[in-house]
Design an enzyme around this catalytic site. Structure first.
Site, PDB file in Angstrom:
ATOM      1  N   TYR A 167      14.228  -2.954   6.126  1.00  0.00           N
ATOM      2  CA  TYR A 167      13.096  -3.420   5.305  1.00  0.00           C
ATOM      3  C   TYR A 167      12.274  -4.451   6.075  1.00  0.00           C
ATOM      4  O   TYR A 167      11.043  -4.349   6.159  1.00  0.00           O
ATOM      5  CB  TYR A 167      13.669  -4.028   4.021  1.00  0.00           C
ATOM      6  CG  TYR A 167      12.661  -4.514   3.004  1.00  0.00           C
ATOM      7  CD1 TYR A 167      11.770  -3.632   2.397  1.00  0.00           C
ATOM      8  CD2 TYR A 167      12.637  -5.854   2.605  1.00  0.00           C
ATOM      9  CE1 TYR A 167      10.869  -4.084   1.436  1.00  0.00           C
ATOM     10  CE2 TYR A 167      11.753  -6.306   1.646  1.00  0.00           C
ATOM     11  CZ  TYR A 167      10.868  -5.415   1.063  1.00  0.00           C
ATOM     12  OH  TYR A 167       9.983  -5.854   0.104  1.00  0.00           O
TER      13      TYR A 167
HETATM   14  N1  LIG Z   1       9.225  -7.758  -6.296  1.00  0.00           N
HETATM   15  C1  LIG Z   1       9.339  -8.496  -5.229  1.00  0.00           C
HETATM   16  O1  LIG Z   1       9.996  -9.563  -5.239  1.00  0.00           O
HETATM   17  C2  LIG Z   1       8.636  -8.095  -3.967  1.00  0.00           C
HETATM   18  C3  LIG Z   1       8.579  -9.029  -2.955  1.00  0.00           C
HETATM   19  C4  LIG Z   1       7.927  -8.712  -1.784  1.00  0.00           C
HETATM   20  C5  LIG Z   1       7.343  -7.463  -1.631  1.00  0.00           C
HETATM   21  N2  LIG Z   1       7.431  -6.531  -2.624  1.00  0.00           N
HETATM   22  C6  LIG Z   1       6.796  -5.237  -2.383  1.00  0.00           C
HETATM   23  O2  LIG Z   1       6.101  -4.792  -3.536  1.00  0.00           O
HETATM   24  C7  LIG Z   1       6.068  -3.361  -3.522  1.00  0.00           C
HETATM   25  C8  LIG Z   1       6.647  -2.753  -4.773  1.00  0.00           C
HETATM   26  O3  LIG Z   1       6.208  -3.420  -5.899  1.00  0.00           O
HETATM   27  P1  LIG Z   1       6.339  -2.765  -7.363  1.00  0.00           P
HETATM   28  O4  LIG Z   1       6.714  -3.899  -8.260  1.00  0.00           O
HETATM   29  O5  LIG Z   1       5.112  -2.007  -7.686  1.00  0.00           O
HETATM   30  O6  LIG Z   1       7.604  -1.764  -7.167  1.00  0.00           O
HETATM   31  P2  LIG Z   1       8.111  -0.441  -7.845  1.00  0.00           P
HETATM   32  O7  LIG Z   1       9.456  -0.211  -7.235  1.00  0.00           O
HETATM   33  O8  LIG Z   1       8.016  -0.570  -9.341  1.00  0.00           O
HETATM   34  O9  LIG Z   1       7.183   0.715  -7.273  1.00  0.00           O
HETATM   35  C9  LIG Z   1       5.936   1.087  -7.798  1.00  0.00           C
HETATM   36  C10 LIG Z   1       5.858   2.595  -7.836  1.00  0.00           C
HETATM   37  O10 LIG Z   1       5.952   3.155  -6.518  1.00  0.00           O
HETATM   38  C11 LIG Z   1       6.410   4.472  -6.687  1.00  0.00           C
HETATM   39  N3  LIG Z   1       6.893   5.037  -5.417  1.00  0.00           N
HETATM   40  C12 LIG Z   1       7.958   4.628  -4.692  1.00  0.00           C
HETATM   41  N4  LIG Z   1       8.111   5.411  -3.613  1.00  0.00           N
HETATM   42  C13 LIG Z   1       7.103   6.323  -3.650  1.00  0.00           C
HETATM   43  C14 LIG Z   1       6.722   7.421  -2.820  1.00  0.00           C
HETATM   44  N5  LIG Z   1       7.431   7.744  -1.724  1.00  0.00           N
HETATM   45  N6  LIG Z   1       5.625   8.144  -3.143  1.00  0.00           N
HETATM   46  C15 LIG Z   1       4.916   7.838  -4.256  1.00  0.00           C
HETATM   47  N7  LIG Z   1       5.248   6.830  -5.093  1.00  0.00           N
HETATM   48  C16 LIG Z   1       6.327   6.087  -4.795  1.00  0.00           C
HETATM   49  C17 LIG Z   1       7.507   4.344  -7.736  1.00  0.00           C
HETATM   50  O11 LIG Z   1       7.725   5.587  -8.411  1.00  0.00           O
HETATM   51  C18 LIG Z   1       6.963   3.267  -8.657  1.00  0.00           C
HETATM   52  O12 LIG Z   1       6.393   3.789  -9.852  1.00  0.00           O
HETATM   53  C19 LIG Z   1       6.881  -2.908  -2.341  1.00  0.00           C
HETATM   54  O13 LIG Z   1       6.046  -2.603  -1.241  1.00  0.00           O
HETATM   55  C20 LIG Z   1       7.761  -4.112  -2.058  1.00  0.00           C
HETATM   56  O14 LIG Z   1       8.207  -4.160  -0.736  1.00  0.00           O
HETATM   57  C21 LIG Z   1       8.070  -6.822  -3.785  1.00  0.00           C
END
Ligand SMILES: NC(=O)c1ccc[n+]([C@@H]2O[C@H](COP(=O)([O-])OP(=O)(O)OC[C@H]3O[C@@H](n4cnc5c(N)ncnc54)[C@H](O)[C@@H]3O)[C@@H](O)[C@H]2O)c1
Length: 272
Positions: A167
């Site tokens: 990651y």
């Molecule tokens: N929550 C945290 O603390 C945090 C911190 C730093 C970075 N992030 C980043 O934030 C992002 C995710 O945030 P979120 O809250 O929206 O997460 P989430 O896991 O709810 O993902 C959002 C959507 O992405 C879709 N998805 C995943 N893989 C996919 C693919 N291969 N093709 C199409 N759709 C896909 C999922 O179905 C989901 O509906 C990531 O890039 C993560 O690295 C999160």
């Protein structure tokens, strides 16, 4: 296209949000970004591998009088980027903003990360971003330019309490990819930036951590690590993304914008 507002920070812009759903109930980063882009006047294409999750986001947007289209596609599938491009061209009439939000993680350091996990993480977090960029940029450029926003993570810059080597490395490379695009396209009307979230309270986190008996203890433990003594929200991340995509950031490109409540400042080497 119907709905949408003539006012707002991205009024009239056509926006593809990749990962516009949420893996659980509540507000994830992608869901909040899709809704905020629409509230700010954008015409949103909500892209997600989970059709129901994308439709839920689109329904929220439409209920608020905004403009939303849905596309269900897994970005790691062959031809997915071309499907996004063709759908944006057909249903939005082009594309001005790409918001790349998807990202997965597998816990483990160098010793205990199987090659299959490494490849899968890079496939989702980096390869799909590259293919999408390569495929969509001609469309963005043809319409007079636009903006790309990639969601990275503070783990790309700082080590946390647990190792997530794939990651961390993939998200660091995503920041670097964004800067390469920024330079290559700077004179061609396309800007590229990343948002670098710290600890954000989203369904994604609860879906991926070992929950144990007490979810609230996880939340308060995470909040305690942040100088502001709270986790961020999907809205904090979305607000930064909308700013970077908007004309207000018209002279900003190649930036990694931390949204972390000051957390990186406690983790050494504050200048980087
Ligand atoms: N929550 C945290 O603390 C945090 C911190 C730093 C970075 N992030 C980043 O934030 C992002 C995710 O945030 P979120 O809250 O929206 O997460 P989430 O896991 O709810 O993902 C959002 C959507 O992405 C879709 N998805 C995943 N893989 C996919 C693919 N291969 N093709 C199409 N759709 C896909 C999922 O179905 C989901 O509906 C990531 O890039 C993560 O690295 C999160």
């Amino acid at each position: 296209m119907t709905g949408g507002s003539a006012k707002g920070r991205v009024a009239g812009k056509r926006v593809a949000v990749i990962g516009a759903g949420s893996v659980g109930p509540g507000w994830g980063n992608g869901k909040a970004a899709a809704v905020l882009f629409a509230r700010e006047g954008g015409h949103v294409l909500a892209v997600d591998r989970d059709l129901a999750a994308a439709e839920e986001t689109a329904a929220i947007i439409r209920d608020e009088g905004g403009s939303a289209q849905v596309l269900a596609v897994d970005l790691t599938a062959e031809g997915a980027a071309a499907t996004v491009r063709d759908t944006a061209a057909e249903r939005l009439g082009g594309l001005d903003i790409l918001h790349f939000n998807i990202g997965i993680s597998t816990r483990g350091g160098v010793e205990d990360t199987p090659m299959a996990d490494w490849r899968r993480v890079f496939e989702v977090n980096l390869d799909s971003a590259f293919v999408l960029t390569q495929t969509l940029l001609p469309l963005v450029e043809a319409d007079g330019g636009g903006a790309l926003v990639f969601v990275s993570t503070l783990a790309a810059q700082r080590n946390g309490p647990y190792p997530y080597v794939a990651y961390e490395a993939s998200k660091a490379a995503l920041c670097r990819l964004s800067r390469s695009i920024a330079v290559e396209y700077a004179a061609r009307g396309v800007r590229s930036n990343t948002v670098v979230p710290g600890l954000i309270d989203t369904p994604h986190v609860l879906a991926h951590v070992d929950k144990g008996p007490d979810v609230e203890a996880i939340r308060s433990g995470r909040a305690a690590m942040v100088p502001m003594k709270r986790q961020g929200t999907g809205w904090d991340v979305a607000n930064a993304a909308v700013f970077l995509a908007s004309d207000a950031a018209g002279f900003i490109t190649g930036v990694d914008l931390r949204v972390d409540g000051g957390m990186a400042l406690l983790m050494g080497n504050a200048s980087a």
